[in-house]
Structure formats: C-alpha cells, structure tokens
Design a protein around this motif. Structure first.
Motif, short mmCIF file in Angstrom:
data_model
loop_
_atom_site.label_atom_id
_atom_site.label_comp_id
_atom_site.label_asym_id
_atom_site.label_seq_id
_atom_site.Cartn_x
_atom_site.Cartn_y
_atom_site.Cartn_z
N ILE A 138 0.04 -6.02 -0.98
CA ILE A 138 1.15 -5.17 -0.53
C ILE A 138 1.78 -4.43 -1.70
CG2 ILE A 138 3.37 -5.15 0.66
CD1 ILE A 138 2.44 -7.85 1.97
N TYR A 152 3.90 0.58 3.59
CA TYR A 152 2.48 0.29 3.37
C TYR A 152 1.61 1.34 4.05
CZ TYR A 152 -1.77 -2.65 3.39
OH TYR A 152 -3.04 -3.16 3.23
N VAL A 172 3.43 -7.61 5.80
CA VAL A 172 3.26 -6.41 6.62
C VAL A 172 2.51 -6.74 7.90
CG1 VAL A 172 3.32 -4.84 4.64
CG2 VAL A 172 1.13 -5.77 5.41
#
Length: 403
Positions: free
Chosen positions: A276, A65, A50
C-alpha cells in the motif's frame, strides 16, 4: 532561473544526495522529500488496509490506492486503469507475462526473440518458459554503436516467433529503442512484444498506445519512488485471457473447496495484501517528475552525458561504450584497471558509480569485457558531478600510471 540553478534547487529536494556525487541512478534513484513524506504519512496517520475495511480511513486509503492506478495509467498513456497491474518490480512483471501469457500460449517449436543487450531479468524468465514448453530463443544483434539492430530484427523474425521482449533503454549503454518500429516488426508476424521500461520511464515520456506494444513494465525505485513496487501494463484483452500468477486473497471472485473463480484484471494478478505505502510513494514520485517535465529531465541528462563523454573521450586510456546520444547512462573502461578498482578509488573522492556486469553478462561478452564502470545521471545531477567524475578518473590514471 537557468537550468543549473534549477538543478541545484532540485538537488536540495533529495536528502540522500547533499554534496555526494551520486552517479548510480540507473541502479536506483535517490528519493525526494515529497516521496519520503508521502510514505511517512501513509505509514502514520493515514495508514489502513485497502479494499476490505468499511471504516473511513480504510475507505480513504482505498481511494488513494486506486487513484494511483489511474495516475499510472495516464502517466504511460494506457487506455484504462484496468490495464495497470501492481507488481513488486519489473522483474516480477516480466515473470508474470512469461508464466501467464507465454507459458500458456507457446508450444514446442515456437520462438522467442530477445536482444544482445537485455538485462538478465529479460532473459532468464524466457529461458525458463522456453524450456518448459519446448520453445527456442533467438537473439537480435546490435548496431556498431550499441543499439538494437532493427534491420536485423526485421530480417530474422518469422511466423514462428510468438513473443518479442526488448529493453526500451539499455541499462549499460543508454541506447534508446525505436519501440514503435520494433512493435510494427513484431506485429508483422502476429507476435506479441513486451518492453522493459525500467531505464526509460525515469527519463523519457512513455505512451504505450502510440508505441503500440503489448506489455510494458517498470520499477518505481528507478523513478524516484520506493523499492518493492512496480507496474505491469498489458492490453486489456491479453490480461483478461491470462490465468492468475499467484493465489490468495483479493484475486478471487468466489471460493469453494470444489472450485474457485477469479476476479477480473488487474485484481486477478494482485494476490494478498498489497504494498500500500509503495503505491502511495509511486504516486508521489509521478507527481514529482511530472511537475518538472520528462522532456526537461531527458534534455538535462543528455547534456550531462554529452559533457561526460566529451571529457572522458579525450583521455587516451578510457574506452567509451554505447552511442553518442545515450540517455542518461555512460559505461566505460579504463585500460589496465579493473572496474571495481575504478569504483573504489572514485568512492574515496566522493563519487559513486556502478562497477560490474550490470546483470547483462551476454552484453559484456559482446563488448569483449568482463565488466564496465557505469556513471548514470538523474534529475539531481549537475555539472559538478561530471567534474568530480573526471577528476576522480585522473586520479585513477595517476595511481595506475597507464598514460
């Protein structure tokens, strides 16, 4: 569909439960298929890092996320997702506040206020920072039925108290704190208040704005989510004034060998590659619980606790701890039988409870015991679990012949 039938349907959502009488949800909750499947997808076809990648899958994972951060903010009534810091769990969240707020704001002569029933994770971090800065710790006593005594808190708090840290729900007694009143008392002397919400978030609707606390922490694994991920909520102005907890990637603005500047919260406190898939699992857990409704969860667990208290209270050799209206948690002792022996015998009958000091040794000393047995309920629990617990304890009493 009646409540029992609904509970039986929910039980089928949890592959780790089956016919097992799992009564250790206060330690960690079992996971529904929805959470397991979300994590499997996140580790499989959806997996990417991410915040860093410019390719589509990374961008999609970043969106998921950060969408989870917004979901957490709404779940606990936070004003902004910028107030939501991802941490490994409530323990790290408390340590972060202890080091980055108390460690920089407190000085010699200041005082920290805790309570008798706190988990070690809400005691030790404050002891570390108190020793470091020269502050002192005071302890609020409990009422006769095991609740934090807010009248006593009101009488003992002083302008020297800069930080108050209390459990929303006791992990041993199930007693529920009136957080708003505690916050009002703390704010009377301009103290900040942190609330440990580990046992509250899975069973009570939480609104940090309405409670008017300053920090709130919880762990996902007690909320039917994965381990290794939790949340620290803090007021935006407090987080903004706090230095970073750790250094590394993601938490920086600009790095040179001469000087580094830091990103604003929450990124300032999230150094390194994050968990994540844990965040994805937390998001799925919130969806699952909200789909059922926390008011319904709380009513269901309270009903089961009431049935268990009534049954165990009728056994002469069993001592119950905590208030009658405890939230999802029931601690008890069997006269003449160590809690570990109680737990072992119950395990032989397919009933899983917790036995020990529950990371609350000061509370054990207050109760006059070394340990207790603890049964704790979840959304998958039903009356068969109470019946199995009672039958198992009858076997314990027969083996030890203490009636």
């Amino acid at each position: 569909m009646n409540d029992l039938a609904q509970t039986l349907r929910l039980r089928d959502d949890f592959p780790g439960v089956g016919d097992w009488h799992y009564l250790d949800s206060a330690a960690t909750a079992q996971k529904p298929h929805a959470v397991i499947d979300a994590i499997a997808r996140a580790y499989g076809p959806d997996y990417a890092t991410v915040h860093r990648g410019v390719y589509e899958r990374s961008a999609n994972m970043t969106l998921a996320y950060e969408a989870a951060r917004r979901k957490v903010a709404g779940f606990i009534g936070a004003a902004s997702d910028g107030e939501i810091v991802y941490v490994r769990g409530a323990t790290e969240g408390i340590n972060l506040v202890a080091q980055c707020w108390a460690g920089t704001q407190l000085k010699a002569g200041d005082r920290i206020l805790l309570s008798t029933l706190e988990h070690h994770s809400n005691i030790v971090p404050w002891q570390i920072v108190a020793e470091k800065v020269g502050a002192a710790i005071d302890v609020v006593p409990l009422t006769q039925d095991g609740k934090i005594d807010l009248d006593a808190m009101r009488a003992m708090i002083t302008p020297q108290h800069r930080m108050v840290a209390l459990a929303h729900v006791s992990n041993v007694l199930g007693s529920v704190l009136d957080v708003r009143r505690a916050a009002d008392i703390a704010h009377m002397v301009s103290a900040k208040i942190l609330i440990d919400g580990c046992q509250a978030v899975p069973r009570l609707a939480v609104d940090v704005a309405a409670m008017d606390c300053d920090f709130y922490v919880f762990s996902a694994h007690k909320l039917y989510g994965p381990t290794g991920i939790g949340v620290l909520w803090g007021r935006a102005e407090l987080l903004d004034a706090m230095p970073p907890y750790q250094g590394g990637g993601s938490m920086i603005d600009k790095v040179t060998f001469e000087k580094t500047t830091y990103a604003p919260p929450p990124n300032r406190f999230e150094a390194g590659t994050p968990h994540i898939t844990g965040v994805v699992g937390l998001s799925a857990a919130i969806d699952y619980v909200q789909g059922i409704g926390l008011d319904r969860v709380h009513a269901h667990e309270c009903s089961l606790v009431a049935k268990a208290r009534a049954a165990l209270g009728g056994m002469n050799s069993i001592r119950l701890f905590g208030p009658d209206d405890s939230a999802g948690i029931l601690s008890f002792a069997v006269e003449g039988v160590h809690p570990h022996d109680v737990g072992t015998i119950l395990d032989e009958t397919g009933v899983a409870i917790r036995a020990g000091h529950h990371c609350a040794q000061p509370l054990m000393r207050h109760l006059g015991v070394e340990a207790t047995a603890r049964a704790s309920f979840g959304i998958y629990s039903d009356e068969s679990d109470v019946e199995a617990l009672v039958a198992g304890l009858e076997r314990v009493r027969k083996i030890f012949a203490n009636d």
